[in-house]
Design a protein around this motif. Sequence first.
Motif, mmCIF file in Angstrom:
data_model
loop_
_atom_site.group_PDB
_atom_site.id
_atom_site.type_symbol
_atom_site.label_atom_id
_atom_site.label_comp_id
_atom_site.label_asym_id
_atom_site.label_seq_id
_atom_site.Cartn_x
_atom_site.Cartn_y
_atom_site.Cartn_z
ATOM 1 N N ILE A 37 0.857 -1.181 0.000
ATOM 2 C CA ILE A 37 0.000 0.000 0.000
ATOM 3 C C ILE A 37 0.894 1.232 0.000
ATOM 4 C CG2 ILE A 37 -1.648 1.337 1.374
ATOM 5 C CD1 ILE A 37 -2.775 -1.322 2.367
ATOM 6 N N HIS A 38 0.555 2.204 -0.835
ATOM 7 C CA HIS A 38 1.341 3.441 -0.860
ATOM 8 C C HIS A 38 1.201 4.152 0.489
ATOM 9 C CE1 HIS A 38 2.419 3.164 -5.032
ATOM 10 N NE2 HIS A 38 1.159 3.032 -5.394
ATOM 11 N N VAL A 39 2.303 4.595 1.007
ATOM 12 C CA VAL A 39 2.291 5.249 2.312
ATOM 13 C C VAL A 39 1.347 6.451 2.318
ATOM 14 C CG1 VAL A 39 3.682 6.610 3.923
ATOM 15 C CG2 VAL A 39 4.561 4.462 3.040
ATOM 16 N N GLU A 40 1.324 7.200 1.217
ATOM 17 C CA GLU A 40 0.468 8.390 1.166
ATOM 18 C C GLU A 40 -1.011 8.034 1.345
ATOM 19 O OE1 GLU A 40 0.946 11.248 -1.895
ATOM 20 O OE2 GLU A 40 3.129 11.223 -1.827
ATOM 21 N N ASP A 41 -1.390 6.801 0.982
ATOM 22 C CA ASP A 41 -2.784 6.381 1.135
ATOM 23 C C ASP A 41 -3.109 5.976 2.567
ATOM 24 O OD1 ASP A 41 -3.242 6.746 -1.580
ATOM 25 O OD2 ASP A 41 -2.692 4.690 -2.085
ATOM 26 N N ALA A 42 -2.089 5.887 3.410
ATOM 27 C CA ALA A 42 -2.284 5.400 4.774
ATOM 28 C C ALA A 42 -2.084 6.479 5.826
ATOM 29 C CB ALA A 42 -1.337 4.234 5.062
ATOM 30 N N VAL A 43 -1.649 7.675 5.419
ATOM 31 C CA VAL A 43 -1.330 8.717 6.400
ATOM 32 C C VAL A 43 -2.164 9.971 6.170
ATOM 33 C CG1 VAL A 43 1.020 7.859 6.695
ATOM 34 C CG2 VAL A 43 0.553 9.661 5.001
ATOM 35 N N ALA A 44 -2.222 10.805 7.210
ATOM 36 C CA ALA A 44 -2.976 12.054 7.131
ATOM 37 C C ALA A 44 -2.067 13.263 6.923
ATOM 38 C CB ALA A 44 -3.806 12.254 8.395
ATOM 39 N N ALA A 45 -0.771 13.082 7.072
ATOM 40 C CA ALA A 45 0.192 14.175 6.883
ATOM 41 C C ALA A 45 1.545 13.569 6.539
ATOM 42 C CB ALA A 45 0.303 15.029 8.139
ATOM 43 N N LEU A 46 2.283 14.253 5.691
ATOM 44 C CA LEU A 46 3.588 13.743 5.269
ATOM 45 C C LEU A 46 4.692 14.295 6.174
ATOM 46 C CD1 LEU A 46 3.172 14.074 1.392
ATOM 47 C CD2 LEU A 46 2.823 12.060 2.826
ATOM 48 N N HIS A 47 4.446 14.191 7.479
ATOM 49 C CA HIS A 47 5.405 14.705 8.449
ATOM 50 C C HIS A 47 5.592 13.688 9.568
ATOM 51 C CE1 HIS A 47 5.075 18.548 6.450
ATOM 52 N NE2 HIS A 47 3.789 18.644 6.752
ATOM 53 N N VAL A 48 6.811 13.659 10.105
ATOM 54 C CA VAL A 48 7.092 12.872 11.302
ATOM 55 C C VAL A 48 7.135 13.852 12.467
ATOM 56 C CG1 VAL A 48 8.695 11.322 12.460
ATOM 57 C CG2 VAL A 48 8.448 11.232 9.967
ATOM 58 N N PHE A 49 6.358 13.570 13.486
ATOM 59 C CA PHE A 49 6.246 14.481 14.626
ATOM 60 C C PHE A 49 6.973 13.928 15.846
ATOM 61 C CE2 PHE A 49 2.430 15.013 12.027
ATOM 62 C CZ PHE A 49 2.399 16.397 11.844
ATOM 63 N N GLU A 50 7.392 14.863 16.668
ATOM 64 C CA GLU A 50 7.847 14.491 18.008
ATOM 65 C C GLU A 50 6.639 14.385 18.923
ATOM 66 O OE1 GLU A 50 10.456 16.469 21.636
ATOM 67 O OE2 GLU A 50 10.956 16.991 19.566
ATOM 68 N N ASN A 51 5.656 15.262 18.664
ATOM 69 C CA ASN A 51 4.379 15.245 19.382
ATOM 70 C C ASN A 51 3.298 15.663 18.390
ATOM 71 O OD1 ASN A 51 2.071 15.924 20.951
ATOM 72 N ND2 ASN A 51 3.373 16.172 22.754
ATOM 73 N N ALA A 52 2.540 14.680 17.905
ATOM 74 C CA ALA A 52 1.560 14.957 16.856
ATOM 75 C C ALA A 52 0.428 15.848 17.360
ATOM 76 C CB ALA A 52 0.991 13.639 16.305
ATOM 77 N N SER A 53 0.008 15.673 18.610
ATOM 78 C CA SER A 53 -1.119 16.451 19.132
ATOM 79 C C SER A 53 -0.803 17.943 19.193
ATOM 80 C CB SER A 53 -1.522 15.949 20.521
ATOM 81 O OG SER A 53 -0.479 16.149 21.456
ATOM 82 N N GLN A 54 0.494 18.266 19.308
ATOM 83 C CA GLN A 54 0.901 19.663 19.357
ATOM 84 C C GLN A 54 1.588 20.106 18.061
ATOM 85 O OE1 GLN A 54 3.101 20.570 22.947
ATOM 86 N NE2 GLN A 54 1.763 19.278 24.209
ATOM 87 N N ALA A 55 1.536 19.216 17.051
ATOM 88 C CA ALA A 55 2.122 19.510 15.731
ATOM 89 C C ALA A 55 3.602 19.861 15.813
ATOM 90 C CB ALA A 55 1.344 20.631 15.039
ATOM 91 N N GLU A 56 4.317 19.249 16.776
ATOM 92 C CA GLU A 56 5.755 19.485 16.916
ATOM 93 C C GLU A 56 6.508 18.452 16.073
ATOM 94 O OE1 GLU A 56 6.759 19.248 21.010
ATOM 95 O OE2 GLU A 56 5.501 20.959 21.607
#
Length: 231
Positions: A37-56
Motif C-alpha cells: 500500500i502506498h504510504v500516502e494512502d495510509a497517512v494524514a500528513a507527510l510529516h514525522v512528529f515528536e508530538n503529533a497532538s501539538q504539531a511538533e
Amino acid sequence: MISLDDAVVAKLESHGERFEILVDPDMAGKIRQGEEIHVEDAVAALHVFENASQAERASDESLKKVFKTTDFEQIALHIIKKGEIQLTSEQRKIMIAEKHRQVITFIARNAVNPQTGHPHPPQRIELAMGEAKVHIDPFKSVEELVKITMKALRPLIPIKFDEIRVAVRIPPDYAPKAYGEISSVAVIEKEEWQKDGSWICVVAIPAGIQNDFYDLVNRISQGNAETKIIK
C-alpha cells in the motif's frame, strides 16, 4: 492521504527519541500484514512528529540519528511496522471482532474433527477459543492468527486441517454453467467432456466445506448430479 478525522497516532520510541505519524488504522494494519500500500494512502500528513497532538515536528538530526535518513516514506513504514498504533477502544473492539469472525470462518471451512471426518460448527470453535483464551491481535494477519488458534484448540478438541477429493458428473442439461460455479469453490484437478455432453471432473476441496459443496452441486444440477469421494 486520509482525513485527519480518521487518523490515529502511530508512535515509535528509540534512542531516547519519540516519533509519531498520523495513520489510518485499517491501512496501517494491512501494511503490517504485508500488503503493498502506498504510504500516502495510509497517512494524514507527510510529516514525522515528536508530538503529533501539538504539531511538533521531529528534527532532521533526530531522524538521521535513529533512521539514518530523513525520507518520510522509509521512516513511516518503519514506524507502522515496528511501532505502536494507538487505537480508540471502539476501533480496537471493531477490528478484533472482525478478525475473530474471520478466524472462526476460516477454521470452520478448512478443518474437521478427525474422529468423525465432519467439520466443527462455528459455535463449537468459538466456544473452544473462549475456553483456550485465544488472544486476537487486530494487527496480525488471519493466516497468523489461525496458526495461533489451531495450536490453542488442539488440546481441547480433536481438530485438523484436511482436504478431500470428489469426483463429480454433471448431466448435459446443466454442464455448461457448472464449470464456473464449481471452479469458484474448488480446485479442478481433472475434467473431461463426455460424448453425450455431460461433464466429469475431480476436484479438491477443504473438508470443512463438503456439505456446502454438495448443496452447490445439487443446486446446479437440480439434484441430478453424481458425486463420489475419492480415497
